[in-house]
Design an enzyme around this catalytic site. Structure first.
Site: not given
Lengths: 401, 401, 401
Positions: C147-148, C177, C198, C226
């Site tokens: 969604r974001t 890694k 994110r 957020h």
């Protein structure tokens, strides 16, 4: 593009390019060689604007396609002499696929680097180039490699092109149902103008190129090749050191498993008076095939266990990551190897003022973080150079020189 | 777009299109039917440039949006007669969503194919069309299907449009937290102009279309429908054979589970004098519902166990993959079925000169690789036709005819 | 962009913007503060067109880059007074990264909302804006949030910009890694003009911004911030209610774990005469830190167990999902909490005519589906507002005010 070099023996082929940016030069008119085009009944001059049209088996068709706008006046255009890259006309230098480092000779490397330098300027220009507008690149990744994928996709988009992405083709695509790579390529080439492929099997890129009627770039095929990394390494050395002939390069770390150092050694052998030092833990020494190759080409090399002494002597210290995944359950061996040769401030202190440290990234602790601040730490500039090299290759494969 | 056909009973609706490419034709001026638009108080002519504006519930609003540039002079434009698709004016042929093969009648198929042929030309033109510039397509895939996704995304980008991609909406999206499909659609429609959805549940596309205020294309919903595949199959037959009436078609392989052959049989029934042969192992025979449907429509069909005899007789041999995943643990049955009907050189040898072999792909060994070289092997051209069909649908749904 | 606010203490910095859209205003000429630019030897005016050029360590270089077209006549341009956003000149309001809700004061919120309202118009215009043409956004998502991600990518593309996507950077990238976030950022900043990240760790966005020479937007970092969600919530309240001073807001549901309600409470405290009601099951009550903060800012708040009474009294009912994932094995507690406060028709019946229901989505059954039809159900409009807020932020970070 399967047809590849051998079909295009016409000496001027490489100079043929799009009419919008180049002027016609009558001496560059060329006819296809007997070898290839007689088979398809083509007797007209070949015009290499859109590589996608150059299926050998369809040569009679492409003259009729609408994509070729000047089909009625088929002519062969070439670069004017003053714009031509600095290699001798008559050599075979056209670029149809990028499969392995070995395919490039010194002249073609020089020509690619010239284009890459132009790309540096284009990338910095606002609002961005549109020379690949209307072109679609498919990134067909059978194993994930975010870094490489983003670099290619950025390169395409910086030139105004568009991208179709598959990050995980192995799991997601029809390959899971048993489709051959060849069938996948035949489908994907219908949707795009160029394919950038990452695969887990050595040789996959060559198979793809042999199938595709559009250019294929190998973005790494298993333990095999990763030619764009090799190109950006050499390009970075030239940009940072200012020359390629007469340089001294230390290859450090995992020399047995690192395909980057192997390809780099191979390419450096094309230059004059290069000296290579191998500095690595015993378990991951450079293999004999490369050593023998260097010797056969007259390249001086030696092994050393003293990183500081080598570093004080070199123009380039090329550090690499010890690849844990190659050690399996021998974690003890891995740990021992990993800590042995670290580039830290002490190493920087003995390095020459104009020398540089390179690394293909990702980096763990084989270069300490405090080194990042040193202007001779060139590895992030090296990563950025990957963008310019890939922009250059995309331009060359889609538009020609 | 939930409003769908039933609301637009105005006979001229379908001919309404963008003013830039079409001339106004006064007889095509149309007023909304009483049924639909009276509810929203609209008494002005309807103008179908931007499907996104045609929410029935918002009809009074769209006249005020800035996206509609000629709002002060609201007029209804139509195709001139000589440009009109070849179906009778007065029929209901507007396209608001693509949900199932059954929604298309012969006239609308013919109209779509006409647009697809134009798309072939556009795709071959450099530097690419920009007719969908500024439009955003969301590919909302609840199960991965790289082939279908790339085909749609290539179609959108070849027309200058842009794409938002979700390759694995099932795992990644809010669906994992329990959000309904309807809520997801309501969010995604705010970010895009058209939704292409792949889902694992039959009927999901219809639910999405009933919710969305923008067009929805079904890119496969579970065992249900995959209408764009059905369209490209029929389009390919017409392009390869030159006609659809009077053709003989062999459907071969997994006829019980293959939704492509079921949809194809359904669509072929719309044409005259079609004869269909079913050639399949006993365990995966064509089901009675399709047989009954064909009979009810007067389409001749028969079952056969002799692929060669059928092939020698047909215009089209449509081979399909035996779907291992449908056999569960009965691997023995799968193996037996898989090897039974193979299209190989021996089959090609008996086929007519102008007949073609089709396959929805991916292909395993049900068509041998040596057949690929035969010009009658049309399955990769068929895959490419998927691009043209999808370009046509995107154009029709976003810009109108 | 690591340099961030503290370096740019020059009071007029924020008004500096691209010359194409703005006229030069002599009083806005500015010289860099002693603090930052003396180090790099720069004594010329600073010109903030391309944030990518503002590496503090490279200030002497950017004057030479080709991207800066007027390098010979270095000048500092500013908004004319009549075009300036409605905050006092002299305040520090420049936007270089978006890391947390706390970085915004009332003036900057107002300025962002003004740009967002312009974006609403741009988004509705055909064929789409091109103001970010040539700019590349990298969406670097270490955990999936479709969604974001789609919201940001839609925002970028609606403004003509391009996107590089990684949906699953955690698994796929070099992070697996052992590469540090800082190294990844240094690579990705070479490929793009802005990073939307994110991450699963609180504080990751701040670390990324401290490293990057280009702007970074936090699209959620673990249990941390957020900020774009917080901005769109406040923007939606202003759009729906018409004001922010003097409003009464009910925060309902999971107040202990929901970062949205916590950020919203924080931002609402910046406005006058706001009253906040907390309505939540006992196990997920609003924590004391927010309550104390509100008290310290003189914001009136109270807890209530009567949703209907609160709803009848409020301008905004902000419902949230009870987050099952926070309850672990205590499914009984979850079930009890989940059913306690539902917004249904009965709640709507007591709400005021102009009040609205908001929800950050995804929604399960804490708002019943029949409420969707009520014009006061604003949650899908709220989701759409996220697009406008993100368009505004991208515009501000890349082009300036």
């Amino acid at each position: 593009m399967a047809v590849s070099c051998s079909l295009f023996t016409c000496p001027l082929q490489g100079n043929i390019a799009a009419p919008k940016t180049l002027e016609c030069y009558k001496e560059f008119m060329c006819y296809p060689s007997n070898l290839s085009f007689k088979q398809s009944g083509c007797t007209k001059p070949v015009y290499q604007t859109h590589p996608r049209l150059l299926h050998c088996s369809k040569l009679s068709e492409w003259e009729q396609t609408d994509r070729f706008l000047q089909k009625d006046g088929l002519q062969c255009h070439g670069l004017e002499v003053e714009n031509a890259p600095s290699f001798s006309v008559g050599k075979k230098f056209q670029l149809e696929d990028v499969i392995e480092a070995q395919q490039f000779d010194r002249d073609i490397l020089s020509a690619i680097f010239e284009v890459a330098r132009k790309m540096e300027k284009i990338e910095k220009n606002s609002p961005g180039s549109q020379i690949l507008k209307g072109y679609l690149m498919a990134t067909l990744f059978y194993e994930p490699s975010t870094r490489t994928r983003l670099s290619f996709e950025s390169a395409m988009k910086r030139l105004g092109g568009e991208v179709l992405t598959t990050e995980n083709a192995r799991e997601f695509s029809s390959a899971a149902k048993g489709e051959t790579l060849e069938d996948t390529i035949r489908t994907v080439e219908g949707y795009s103008d160029i394919i950038v492929m990452r695969h887990f099997e050595s040789g996959a890129a060559r198979r793809a190129a042999a199938t595709a009627g559009i250019p294929v770039i190998n973005a790494g095929d298993g333990p095999g090749q990763h030619p764009t990394q090799a190109l950006l390494d050499v390009y970075t050395i030239e940009r940072e050191v200012g020359k390629l002939d007469g340089i001294k390069v230390a290859l450090v770390g995992d020399l047995a498993n690192g395909r980057t150092v192997r390809s780099l050694a191979y390419l450096l052998a094309k230059y004059q008076d290069v000296k290579i030092y191998f500095v690595s833990p015993d378990v991951v020494k450079m293999k004999d095939d490369i050593k023998d190759y260097l010797t056969s080409r007259g390249v001086e090399w030696e092994e050393s266990a003293d990183l500081k002494e080598v570093a004080s002597n070199c123009d380039v210290v090329y550090q690499t990551r010890i690849q844990k995944e190659r050690f399996g359950e021998r974690i003890d061996l891995y740990k021992k190897a990993r800590g042995k040769y670290i580039v830290d401030q002490a190493v920087m202190d003995v390095m020459q003022k104009d020398a540089v440290v390179l690394h293909p990234l990702p980096r763990l602790d084989e270069i300490t973080v405090d080194v990042d601040r040193d202007p001779r730490a060139a590895y992030f500039r090296q990563a950025k150079n990957g963008l310019y090299i890939r922009m250059a290759l995309l331009k060359l494969l889609l538009l020609g020189w």
